[in-house]
Structures are given as structure tokens and as C-alpha cells.
Enzyme design. Structure first.
Site, PDB file in Angstrom:
ATOM      1  N   HIS A   3      42.225  41.235  33.125  1.00  0.00           N
ATOM      2  CA  HIS A   3      42.163  40.190  32.096  1.00  0.00           C
ATOM      3  C   HIS A   3      41.777  41.019  30.631  1.00  0.00           C
ATOM      4  O   HIS A   3      42.166  40.220  29.636  1.00  0.00           O
ATOM      5  CB  HIS A   3      41.167  39.237  32.288  1.00  0.00           C
ATOM      6  CG  HIS A   3      39.883  39.389  32.194  1.00  0.00           C
ATOM      7  ND1 HIS A   3      39.280  39.471  33.427  1.00  0.00           N
ATOM      8  CD2 HIS A   3      38.805  39.407  31.537  1.00  0.00           C
ATOM      9  CE1 HIS A   3      38.133  39.913  33.384  1.00  0.00           C
ATOM     10  NE2 HIS A   3      37.691  39.706  32.189  1.00  0.00           N
ATOM     11  N   ASP A  38      34.052  44.475  33.804  1.00  0.00           N
ATOM     12  CA  ASP A  38      35.512  44.605  33.371  1.00  0.00           C
ATOM     13  C   ASP A  38      35.982  45.743  33.818  1.00  0.00           C
ATOM     14  O   ASP A  38      35.643  47.102  33.633  1.00  0.00           O
ATOM     15  CB  ASP A  38      35.608  44.552  31.884  1.00  0.00           C
ATOM     16  CG  ASP A  38      35.271  43.134  31.169  1.00  0.00           C
ATOM     17  OD1 ASP A  38      36.175  42.515  31.721  1.00  0.00           O
ATOM     18  OD2 ASP A  38      34.284  43.097  30.353  1.00  0.00           O
ATOM     19  N   HIS A  95      29.209  40.744  35.570  1.00  0.00           N
ATOM     20  CA  HIS A  95      30.718  40.823  35.231  1.00  0.00           C
ATOM     21  C   HIS A  95      30.961  42.210  34.673  1.00  0.00           C
ATOM     22  O   HIS A  95      30.481  42.724  33.893  1.00  0.00           O
ATOM     23  CB  HIS A  95      30.861  39.819  34.015  1.00  0.00           C
ATOM     24  CG  HIS A  95      32.579  39.614  33.602  1.00  0.00           C
ATOM     25  ND1 HIS A  95      33.248  39.057  34.402  1.00  0.00           N
ATOM     26  CD2 HIS A  95      33.140  40.051  32.315  1.00  0.00           C
ATOM     27  CE1 HIS A  95      34.584  39.093  33.953  1.00  0.00           C
ATOM     28  NE2 HIS A  95      34.313  39.718  32.705  1.00  0.00           N
ATOM     29  N   ASP A 144      36.498  34.516  33.320  1.00  0.00           N
ATOM     30  CA  ASP A 144      36.903  35.274  31.874  1.00  0.00           C
ATOM     31  C   ASP A 144      38.298  35.313  31.432  1.00  0.00           C
ATOM     32  O   ASP A 144      38.581  35.454  30.269  1.00  0.00           O
ATOM     33  CB  ASP A 144      36.178  36.698  31.881  1.00  0.00           C
ATOM     34  CG  ASP A 144      35.840  37.275  30.490  1.00  0.00           C
ATOM     35  OD1 ASP A 144      35.497  36.462  29.534  1.00  0.00           O
ATOM     36  OD2 ASP A 144      35.938  38.384  30.262  1.00  0.00           O
TER      37      ASP A 144
END
Length: 939
Positions: A413, A31, A29, A144
Site C-alpha cells: 500500500h 511496511d 506494522h 493501512d
């Protein structure tokens, strides 16, 4: 009957005895922002993820990996990857071992992003993947975002996805769904499109997307053999903090037992014997060698003892898991158009604060999106009309590409949500502002160069302004031009006087606001001449000064009322409180009592004193204090013009706030809404928000996202607010619509302090809301178009050197006007270098196509929302677009343009009658996407 029963029981027992088939899905993951900037993440770990994954997958054919966010991959591909690595990647993709999931630039937020930008960021990633590798993602991995919108599954279905995956939903709801084995369902996200765009949806269980890290036999985290990423620099010796205990002969059985127990726990929550076991978490696989070299023997040991464990394990991509589910051929429950918002993780942790966090960034992001929309539409017109014109096509696409990238990036997000660290917020804003400057350069070139009319005129007391309407509707509206003279007269490009009003600037003592009434056709621009004579021809407005009043003064309310009249409304202001008293909408002569004022929630910042508010969470109690900020309401009074009178434009000025303060605008009315409100999902559809009582935290859990629109209503009246950026909204008492506009917070939670996520936002914010009041039927015809028109207001471009721009007239461009219930969602030149024919594209590398126009049209209304405007609309694209040029061909495509819809066969896909070459019928809430080809011409 007995035989059938026995056969069914036998089948059931065989199913129970079958080993659990576990799909281990390696992922990282990553970001695109949050705590660290893009550059910091690329240097510390992100580039190493793709370099090491590529190397390790190439060694062992059983290994797999899914890549999600395209921004990091594209940066790696363009700036890091070697020729050898690129060759390896292409081979891994061909073999299905490296799989792109979602395929957008980012994993976009679902609560506060706008439909335009969700599509944009997905199209940016999909275009890159298709032209580079010929692949088209078909599954999502939305693990997420803080809550799940009902718009997202509709968009993914329109893009050709076969299945959708979510994770963050209310903790208590997830617990119930787990117990009842209802984490998987078929989601029909649109009440109008229904099964037409349904999609199978998998909700991750309570462990979410991270591998469970608890090991009963070790004090280190488990299954994270590469440890935790280090910033700012990766360690030279390759030793990272918290590296898991290696898998050895001594530890393999304990590891296997722990993993199998978790697999069986998860299996109990699903209907099939397939388990999705995500292997990874945030910032993982930057050292894939140590990861796979420990997991390989562990999985081998489990499979060698599968009869004992009752489990088999295999590396898998997400498509392999969903294929297994699809082939199980079960019947699934259908979920309607309900979303999963708001989202809470614990009784006092309602993730509703981020709806209003970093209001300035939310505003800049939306403004940048609007600027991009205008530049895209104008450049598309330019390419059709002047294919050999002086604006270089590659230069223009570079400018557009930079803004596409920046607007896509901030949809992350932890971007537009306002949940990032200050340096990352600054990064997003810098990227947006810089790219907007490039788009303004492009707009200036497109406005000034086509006709090449230049002359020298001494116009010391004149100013020229170009105003462009980027929408495919005719509009009459007011634009604001900043001038330095106290008097002015305005003329259009025919030399005719134009209604205008001048007044002192709301933000500066040295300038004036000149409000001009403009009339523009669809996709047209016009030049306006502003002269500054001593005797002004523009109406000189006089401002009334309203002082702050004490709350105690309300005892005298209603004694002295000041009326303000327009063609639509009579507004009464209370001169004893300086607050709005009531509005009468004149068409039905119905008065609604209405007051507006600002209130503050005092947030707790001490974790020892109780629940806190932070970037994400809103947990204030019901104690609020009244306070005054600046509010300006503009009431159109242009009787006899086409100016819409139903629109009451309000602008606010708030900040800097005191620390631990959350400011709301409360509009209290006599509307009997029973605390039920409606707010939009991503500007696409309205959701009914029924007030719910909870054991704890009822106030915060009844806040909802408002991206474009919110309203309250009863049988007689509806009060509508449309916004220029996202906010949080609520209806805490009957007749009330509350909008959270700004937050400034600090707390002593160590996690927040460590990552600098305390939201100490000292900015001044100036959001805009348009308010409308009327009957339900009257406002149903208006609010969708009003929200779009606020989003895409005319572009106003003052010309610093008037000699460059004489009588060339944008009005010479023929207007392009769609029916009132259809919206031109996109008109652009993508510039992709792929062929529309998939079989041909896979065998050649085409040159960039600068003449392929992407057209996207959306039906704004829901089925049954309005007797006329909710009807399907049949239009002939050749006729509708003739104002731009002669259409010679139309191809209908998937939402992001990578599929020809005639070849797109989604799972459970139902065919429908196709339209002829140019005539299309667009039904309520449909979004139809086309490639349009025009006959080449030049002037």
C-alpha cells in the site's frame, strides 16, 4: 408479557455490569517499502522483530503476537532464523500463540491494484505458509490501505476467511458509524454473489491500529517501551529514542487508569462487551523483551483490580477476538456492494492524489504482471506437452518465482500507490525490471526449444517475430514491431502475406513502427517473417502534423471538419483547433459531440498558503489552465478483416512537468450523465460514483480510482475508457470524463521533507487508453473483455538470430478457447511441495509438484448486465482443456489453492450443490479455482 420483559431487562443489566473483555493484540506494522528499502528495514528492525518475538513468546505461555506481511517473515525465515528459532516458531504456531493474519506477501493497496495481482500476492504468501507450517490464514488485518475496496472482502471470502478488518475510511463517515455503533457489519461485496461470499467486517475506531500514545503523567509516548526504530543501524546499547516511561510500582496505577479509560471509550462504540485493543504501531517489537516486560505487570495489575476498573485484559490473537464476537450470536446489519473510496482524513485532505502518483511505476508494475501471466500460461502448456523437454523445470520456476515475488512486493500500500520515497520507488522498479528479464529468458526458451529446429540461413534482410496470445480467446489485433528499415513486407508461418502498416517511430528518428494485424487462437503463438524489400508491401502511413493552438482559436471552432471513417465510427476533427469534434457510432447513426484536451491543476506547495497536494493528497482548487501535450489516436481501418473496429487506441506523452503541476485529460461530451460516472474496483466490478457536494474540497473528494475501466452514460449512449495502468478519474461537469495522468509536486511540509515524500517526479510518461462509444447495451458486451485484452496484449518477441527459429509453428499447438463471458484468470504451475489432502500434508513433506496445474476461471459479467452474457455458463473442463492435453482429474480449491472446497466451512457457510468431476457451472462474477491433473505424455 411482564415476566418476559423483566427477564429481558435482567439479562440486559447483567450485560451492562459484565466487565469489558479486552483483547490486547501485539503487532508490528512493517511496511514492505515506503520510506526505507527492504534491505534497510531488515537490517534496522524487521529481522529483530521476529527474532525477539520468537524468544519472548517462548518464555511466557500467555503472550501472543500476530504476523501480517509475509515478505519480511520469509526473508527472516530463509536468511536469519536459526534451527532453534525455527523449532520455536513451529511450536508457537501449533499452540496458536503466533498467528499469521492475511498471509499475503504484503498488505496490498485496495484502490489502484488489479485483481490479478491482489490474488497473486496473497497466493504467494499462502502457498509458503501452507507448505511450511500447514496453516491457512482465516482473518484479515487491512489496517493501512487508503480506503477500502468492495472487491477485497469478496477475495478474502473466496480464500476461506471468516472475518475482515479495515481501518482507513472517511473521517466523517467513521465518526457517524462510531456514534451509532455500526463499525461492525456483514459485507456483501459483490451484487451478483450476494450472501454467497459475504464476510463479517470490523472497522477500527478512530484510534486505528496504533496504541494511543498520550500519557497524562509523562511527556513521553506511552506503551512504546522499545521506543522508535533507528536507521540505518540499531543502537549497540539497545537504547532507542522516545522509550516510554517504564511500568513500576510508582507508575503502574497511572498506566492502568490511562489504559482503562481508553478501553472504556472504545467499548462505547461497539455492540458487544469485547474490545479489540491493538498494541503496537509502525516498526514495533524489535525489542520484544522490554515491551512484554512492561506490559505483563500492567495487565496483571488491571486484572487484579478488575472489579474496580470494570475491565479485564488478556493477550490475544485476532482469531481469539473474532471467535468471541462470533459466539456473541448477535444479528448484524448487512452492507451491500458499496466501497469506502475515496478516503479523506480531514476536510482538505482527500487521499485521491495517489491514484495517479508515479505513473511510470504503475505502468511498469502492470506490464510486469502481464509478462508474468504470459510466462505462466506458456510454461503450464509446456509442462503438459513436454514434461521431459529441454527447459529445466527448476530453472523455469526460479524465473517465474522471481517475477511473482517482485509483482507481489509492489502491490504494497506504499508501493504501486506511488507514495514511497524515490529510493524505494527505484527499488521496486529495479526488482520488476530484473525479474522481467528473467521471464523473457524463459519465454525465449519455451518458444525456441520444444521442437529443437535449428538451421543456418542468411537472412540479413529478414527479421523473425514470435507473437503469443496468452488469453483463452481467439483474437485479431494489431501488434507493433520496431524496425530499422522504412519499407517492409510481413508473412505468416504459412508464407501468406499479412496486412501491415509502417510509419516513422513516435519515439525515435532512427526507427520505424511496423503495425501488423495478427490472428491467434487461444493460448497459441505464431511466427511472422518480416522482409525488407525496396518496394514495401506494407502500407506506408503518412503522419499529419498538428501544431499547438491557442485557446482563443476556439471561437472559430466547427468551421473546417476533417472526417476519419472506420467500420464503426465517423470521427470529425476540427482543423481550426486540432481537437476532436465529434464521433458518430454508425450502427445506430448517433452522433456524440466530443472534445479532448489536456489541462493542468496548479498545486500549492506552501503549507502557510493553504492546503497542499503531495504523494497522497490532491487538494487543488478549481483554477486550471489549458496546455497541450502529445496525443495519438489510432483508428482501425482494416475493412473486411476480423479486426475490432470499436476500439480507438490513444497513447499520450507527458513530461517532464513543471513543478507543482497535475495534468489531466478531459473528455467533454454531449452525454447527459449528471456528473455521475462509473469506475472499477480492482478490475473486478464497476462502482457507481455519484457526484457529491461538500462544504470543503468538493473537487478532490469527487476523484475516484480507475484501475482498468471508467465510463459515463445516459439513456442513449455510453463513453468507455479502459486503461493500461491505474489513474484517478472524475466527472466535474455534465458530460465530462476527466483522467489524471501525471503529477509532479514539491511542498515544504516538514514531515514530507523529512521522509523525502514530496513527489518531485520529473519522468516522461506514455500511458495508453482505449476508448469506445456506443449504446449501453452494445458497450456492455465489450468493455470487460476489452479491459482484459488491454491488460494482456499479445507478447511480441523479435528473434535476434533468425537461424534459431525456422518453421516450428506455435499454431501446431491446439487452441484453448473459453466462452466469451469467461476469462482464464490463471493458468500456472505453482510448484508447491504440499499434498492436496490436508490430513496427509500435515504428516509428511512432499516434493515440489511440477505437474499440478492451477486453473482459475472468472465470469466477467454482473447478474443482469447483459441478456445473454450474464447467464451462468456450464462447461466441461475436460473438453475445454483438451487443446492442452487429456485431463484425468480436477479438484476444486479455495481462491489461493490451500483449501479443498468440500472441507472449507466458513462461518455462516451455506452449502450448495456440487458439480460432477469435470462439468462446472460458473455464475456471474464467480471466480472458481481448480487443481487440474493431466495424463502424462511426451513427444
Amino acid at each position: 408479557f411482564g415476566r418476559l420483559c423483566t427477564a429481558g431487562l435482567l439479562s440486559f443489566l447483567l450485560f451492562l455490569n459484565a466487565p469489558i473483555q479486552t483483547f490486547v493484540i501485539p503487532h508490528s506494522h512493517m511496511d514492505v517499502g515506503w520510506v526505507y528499502t527492504i534491505q534497510e528495514s531488515m537490517h534496522a528492525y524487521a529481522a529483530n522483530v521476529y527474532s525477539s518475538v520468537t524468544e519472548e513468546l517462548s518464555k511466557v505461555k500467555e503472550r501472543r503476537f500476530i504476523a501480517v506481511e509475509q515478505e519480511f517473515f520469509r526473508l527472516w525465515w530463509d536468511t536469519v532464523a536459526s534451527v532453534t528459532q525455527k523449532k520455536q516458531v513451529r511450536q508457537l504456531i501449533k499452540e496458536g500463540r503466533l498467528e499469521f493474519i492475511i498471509g499475503g506477501q504484503v498488505m496490498h493497496d485496495e484502490a489502484v491494484t488489479d485483481l490479478d495481482d491482489d490474488i497473486l500476492q496473497m497466493m504467494e504468501g499462502h502457498g509458503f505458509l501452507y507448505e511450511t507450517f500447514g496453516v491457512r490464514p482465516q482473518f484479515s488485518w487491512h489496517v493501512d490501505p487508503f480506503g477500502a475496496s468492495a472487491t477485497t472482502p469478496v477475495l478474502f471470502a473466496l480464500a476461506g476467511f471468516n472475518a475482515h478488518l479495515i481501518s482507513r475510511i472517511d473521517y466523517d463517515l467513521k465518526d457517524t458509524m462510531q456514534k451509532n455503533k455500526k463499525l461492525q457489519f456483514v459485507w456483501r461485496g459483490s451484487p451478483s454473489l450476494k450472501s454467497q461470499q459475504e464476510i463479517f467486517t470490523h472497522t477500527m475506531d478512530q484510534f486505528s491500529y496504533c496504541t494511543p500514545s498520550y500519557l497524562p503523567f509523562s511527556n513521553r509516548s506511552g506503551f512504546y517501551w522499545n521506543g522508535v526504530a533507528l536507521f540505518p543501524d540499531p543502537p549497540k546499547d539497545g537504547i532507542y529514542p522516545n522509550m516510554s516511561l517504564p511500568v513500576t510500582k510508582e507508575t503502574v496505577h497511572a498506566y492502568a487508569k490511562t489504559m482503562v479509560e481508553n478501553i472504556k471509550q472504545r467499548a462505547a462504540w461497539f455492540r458487544t462487551h469485547h474490545v479489540l485493543w491493538p498494541w503496537g504501531c509502525d516498526k514495533q517489537f524489535y525489542n520484544s523483551s522490554v515491551q512484554f516486560n512492561n506490559m505483563d505487570p500492567l495487565m496483571k495489575y488491571i486484572n487484579q483490580n478488575s472489579k474496580e476498573f470494570g475491565v479485564t485484559v488478556q493477550y490475544a490473537t485476532l482469531s481469539e477476538y473474532f471467535q468471541a464476537i462470533y459466539q456473541s450470536n448477535l444479528t448484524w446489519e448487512v452492507r451491500g456492494s458499496e466501497d469506502f473510496l475515496p478516503y479523506s482524513t480531514e476536510p482538505y485532505q482527500a487521499w485521491t492524489g495517489f491514484y495517479a502518483s508515479r505513473n511510470v511505476l504503475k505502468g511498469v508494475a502492470r506490464h510486469a504482471s502481464s509478462k508474468l501471466y504470459a510466462a505462466e500460461t506458456l510454461f503450464a502448456r509446456y509442462r503438459i506437452s513436454f514434461p521431459d523437454g529441454p527447459v529445466a523445470k527448476d530453472w523455469a520456476l526460479d524465473k517465474l518465482g522471481a517475477l511473482r515475488w517482485a509483482v507481489s512486493e509492489v502491490q504494497h500500500h506504499d508501493g504501486i500507490t506511488g507514495t514511497e520515497s524515490p529510493k524505494v520507488a527505484d527499488m521496486y522498479q529495479q526488482h520488476l525490471l530484473q525479474a522481467m528479464m528473467g521471464a523473457e529468458e524463459l519465454l525465449a526458451a519455451l518458444f525456441l526449444l520444444p521442437h529443437n529446429l535449428m538451421t543456418d540461413v542468411d537472412q540479413a534482410l529478414e527479421q523473425h517475430v514470435i507473437v503469443y496470445n496468452p488469453l483463452a480467446w481467439n483474437i485479431t489485433t494489431i501488434v507493433n514491431v520496431t524496425v530499422t528499415q522504412p519499407s517492409a513486407a510481413v508473412f505468416d508461418d504459412d508464407g501468406q502475406p499479412v496486412p501491415a502498416q509502417i510509419q516513422g517511430s513516435a519515439h525515435s528518428n532512427a526507427t520505424y513502427d511496423l503495425f501488423i494485424v495478427v490472428e491467434l487462437g487461444g493460448l497459441q503463438y505464431r511466427k511472422y517473417l518480416i522482409k525488407f524489400p525496396e518496394n514495401s508491401k506494407a502500407f506506408e502511413a503518412k503522419a499529419a502534423s498538428f501544431e499547438r493552438r491557442s485557446v482563443k482559436d476556439r471561437a472559430k471552432a466547427g468551421r473546417r471538419l476533417l472526417p476519419v471513417l472506420s467500420e464503426c465510427y465517423e470521427l470529425l476533427f476540427d482543423q481550426d483547433t486540432n481537437l476532436l469534434h465529434s464521433i458518430t457510432y454508425l450502427e445506430e447513426k448517433r452522433r456524440v459531440m466530443i472534445t479532448q484536451d489536456f489541462w493542468e491543476y496548479d498545486a500549492n506547495g506552501d503549507v502557510k498558503a493553504g492546503p497542499i497536494s503531495d504523494n497522497y493528497i490532491f487538494s487543488a482548487n478549481a483554477t486550471v489552465t489549458n496546455y497541450a501535450y502529445s496525443i495519438t489516436t489510432r483508428v482501425p481501418e482494416c475493412f473486411g478483416t476480423k479486426l475490432p473496429c470499436h476500439r480507438l487506441e490513444q497513447t499520450y506523452s507527458l513530461g517532464p512537468l513543471s513543478l507543482n503541476t497535475e495534468v489531466v485529460l478531459r473528455t467533454s461530451t454531449s452525454v447527459k450523465n449528471n456528473r455521475t460516472l462509473y469506475s472499477d474496483d480492482n478490475g473486478y466490478q464497476m462502482m457507481k460514483r455519484t457526484y457529491r457536494k461538500f462544504t470543503n474540497n468538493t473537487l478532490a473528494r469527487n476523484y475516484f480510482p480507475m484501475v482498468r475501466t471508467a465510463y459515463i452514460e445516459d439513456d442513449l449512449s455510453r463513453l468507455v475508457l479502459v486503461s493500461d495502468r491505474a489513474h484517478g478519474v472524475s466527472s466535474q461537469t455534465d458530460g465530462q470524463l476527466e483522467v489524471m495522468l501525471h503529477r509532479r509536486l514539491w511542498n515544504n511540509l516538514q514531515w514530507n521533507l523529512g521522509y523525502n515524500l514530496t513527489l518531485n517526479d520529473s519522468s516522461v510518461v506514455r500511458p495508453t487508453l482505449w476508448m469506445m462509444l456506443g449504446s449501453v447495451s452494445a458497450t456492455s458486451k465489450l468493455y470487460q473483455r476489452e479491459a482484459v485484452q488491454l491488460q494482456h496484449r499479445p507478447v511480441v518477441m523479435p528473434i535476434d538470430q533468425p537461424r534459431k527459429c525456422l518453421p516450428h509453428r506455435g499454431s501446431l499447438l491446439r487452441s484453448v478457447v473459453l466462452p466469451p463471458n469467461l476469462h482464464l484468470l490463471s493458468l500456472s504451475v505453482p510448484g508447491w511441495n504440499y499434498c492436496s489432502n490436508h490430513s496427509v500434508h500435515l504428516n509428511l513433506h512432499s516434493q515440489p509438484d511440477y505437474d499440478r496445474i492451477l486453473l482459475r476461471i472468472m465470469h466477467l459479467f454482473e447478474e443482469g448486465e447483459d441478456p445473454e452474457l450474464s447467464k451462468p455458463v456450464t462447461i466441461n473442463l475436460k473438453e475445454a482443456l483438451q487443446g492442452m492435453g487429456e485431463v484425468k482429474g480436477v479438484e476444486e480449491r479455495s481462491l489461493t489453492g490451500t483449501w479443498d472446497v468440500t472441507s472449507l466451512q466458513r462461518w455462516k457457510w451455506k452449502t450448495r450443490t456440487r458439480d460432477d468431476n469435470f462439468t462446472v457451472t460458473i455464475s456471474p462474477k464467480e471466480i472458481r479455482t481448480f487443481f487440474v491433473h493431466f495424463v502424462s505424455r511426451n513427444f
